[in-house]
Design a protein around this motif. Sequence first.
Motif, short mmCIF file in Angstrom:
data_model
loop_
_atom_site.label_atom_id
_atom_site.label_comp_id
_atom_site.label_asym_id
_atom_site.label_seq_id
_atom_site.Cartn_x
_atom_site.Cartn_y
_atom_site.Cartn_z
N LYS A 249 -30.08 -16.68 -24.21
CA LYS A 249 -30.71 -17.19 -25.44
C LYS A 249 -31.35 -18.56 -25.24
O LYS A 249 -32.45 -18.83 -25.76
CB LYS A 249 -29.66 -17.27 -26.55
N SER A 250 -30.69 -19.44 -24.49
CA SER A 250 -31.21 -20.80 -24.29
C SER A 250 -31.91 -20.97 -22.94
O SER A 250 -32.20 -22.09 -22.53
CB SER A 250 -30.06 -21.81 -24.39
N ARG A 251 -32.18 -19.84 -22.27
CA ARG A 251 -32.77 -19.92 -20.93
C ARG A 251 -34.00 -19.01 -20.84
O ARG A 251 -34.15 -18.22 -19.91
CB ARG A 251 -31.73 -19.57 -19.88
N VAL B 63 -35.12 -7.33 -20.02
CA VAL B 63 -35.30 -8.77 -20.24
C VAL B 63 -36.25 -9.01 -21.42
O VAL B 63 -35.97 -9.82 -22.31
CB VAL B 63 -35.82 -9.45 -18.96
N ALA B 64 -37.38 -8.30 -21.42
CA ALA B 64 -38.36 -8.47 -22.50
C ALA B 64 -37.78 -8.04 -23.85
O ALA B 64 -38.01 -8.70 -24.88
CB ALA B 64 -39.62 -7.67 -22.19
N GLU B 65 -37.01 -6.96 -23.85
CA GLU B 65 -36.40 -6.49 -25.09
C GLU B 65 -35.36 -7.50 -25.60
O GLU B 65 -35.17 -7.65 -26.82
CB GLU B 65 -35.76 -5.12 -24.89
N ALA B 66 -34.69 -8.19 -24.68
CA ALA B 66 -33.73 -9.22 -25.09
C ALA B 66 -34.44 -10.32 -25.88
O ALA B 66 -33.96 -10.74 -26.94
CB ALA B 66 -33.04 -9.81 -23.86
N GLN C 105 -35.47 -8.94 -29.30
CA GLN C 105 -34.36 -8.83 -30.25
C GLN C 105 -33.86 -10.19 -30.71
O GLN C 105 -33.46 -10.35 -31.87
CB GLN C 105 -33.22 -8.02 -29.64
N LEU C 106 -33.88 -11.17 -29.84
CA LEU C 106 -33.49 -12.53 -30.25
C LEU C 106 -34.37 -13.01 -31.40
O LEU C 106 -33.88 -13.65 -32.34
CB LEU C 106 -33.58 -13.49 -29.07
N ALA C 107 -35.67 -12.68 -31.33
CA ALA C 107 -36.59 -13.08 -32.40
C ALA C 107 -36.36 -12.24 -33.65
O ALA C 107 -36.31 -12.78 -34.77
CB ALA C 107 -38.03 -12.94 -31.92
N LEU C 108 -36.21 -10.92 -33.48
CA LEU C 108 -36.01 -10.05 -34.65
C LEU C 108 -34.70 -10.35 -35.36
O LEU C 108 -34.59 -10.17 -36.58
CB LEU C 108 -36.03 -8.58 -34.20
N SER D 266 -41.49 -18.82 -30.49
CA SER D 266 -40.99 -18.95 -29.13
C SER D 266 -41.11 -17.62 -28.39
O SER D 266 -41.51 -17.57 -27.21
CB SER D 266 -39.53 -19.41 -29.13
N ALA D 267 -40.77 -16.53 -29.08
CA ALA D 267 -40.85 -15.20 -28.46
C ALA D 267 -42.31 -14.81 -28.21
O ALA D 267 -42.64 -14.25 -27.16
CB ALA D 267 -40.17 -14.17 -29.35
N VAL D 268 -43.20 -15.11 -29.17
CA VAL D 268 -44.61 -14.76 -29.01
C VAL D 268 -45.23 -15.56 -27.86
O VAL D 268 -45.98 -15.01 -27.05
CB VAL D 268 -45.38 -15.00 -30.33
#
Length: 360
Positions: A198-200, A221-224, A227-230, A238-240
């Motif tokens: 999450k922080s990396r 990795v990309a899905e992680a 999902q963190l954004a969703l 940050s995700a975009v």
Amino acid sequence: MQKSRQEKQLRSPEKKVELFLNEYEFQKAEAKSEELKSSRTNINMNKRKQKKTLLEVMEEDSLFAKSVVITPRPIPPQANPGRPIFTNPEVNELYNYGYDIPYDTLSAILTLPRETLIDDLKKVLYDACHRYEEISDKNNPDLDWFPLHALLLLRELKAEDSLDAILDFLGQEEEQINYWLGDAITESIWSVIAACGKSRLDTLLDFMKEPGRLTWSKVAVAEAVNQLALQNLIFRDSAVNWLKEVMEYHLTNVETIENLADTDLNGSLVGIFLDLQAHELSHLVKQMFDERLAPHSYAGDWPTVERELDRSADRSWAKRKLETIFKTYDIYRKVNERLERDKRYSKEDDEIFEDPGDFD
């Protein structure tokens, strides 16, 4: 554009007939209505004929497909032959169970000193890398599970300092990943990476830029990040921005960095683009399709993806559940029970047909 206007007019031929009522007798107007209906039917039939089947789309995608040859990530050397020596001997229990590992065992392990436990679990992951050939030859189902046990425990601990070891593990040969994880690589590994990364995001971005990595490891990795954004655990921006860097890097270096281009990965990135409603990245996604770097069999061609982006304001259904380790093993147990039941029924059916005497 002319064809689309014509189709729009033909949606209601009865309305079109009204234009003729003042000039022609009723019979001619009625005939015109039938003619327009027939024209609409012909257009719809032609559209159906022009529409490709999924198999045809996949065959066309294969003409443009780009895939990588896996080059395993370097890992620390093996400290000693055989199983590692753990600071916490309780970790050895991970080698004794499959999906049915006792919950008391998991709970006891989670109460061990955090720092040494995380170090021990990292040793478990590297052990799976070093001794894959040895262990896979033993054909012991319970012995196949220990790296997945370790990954799920690290998820429960939210052990961010284990992320490098996790990525090292995911950076190995496809044969190894398939053996140790099976469907978990797409079903649950994203949640491990999300909890520990999450922080990396920079570390996750570096992994996405590495050539020679397994498609589904990168997808996890990309899905992680998705999902963190969703889940509102990181900012959407940050995700975009993370996704933007991944796409730009792959588009810019598709011809210059050997063993980087991966159209299956790009297809998954298009899905994440839709999940995040990342309108600001439309030009990059369109470029992927223009250069045939994104398969049409994932989310459709660019016009289809563009329509989906405009239509799907609510993507809450794309949010996946964040489970406890115990809930995950509950699911594994239920799946296994169902498989065993199906296997038993299948065996009973086979026995019936082998001995048809009862039907005489």
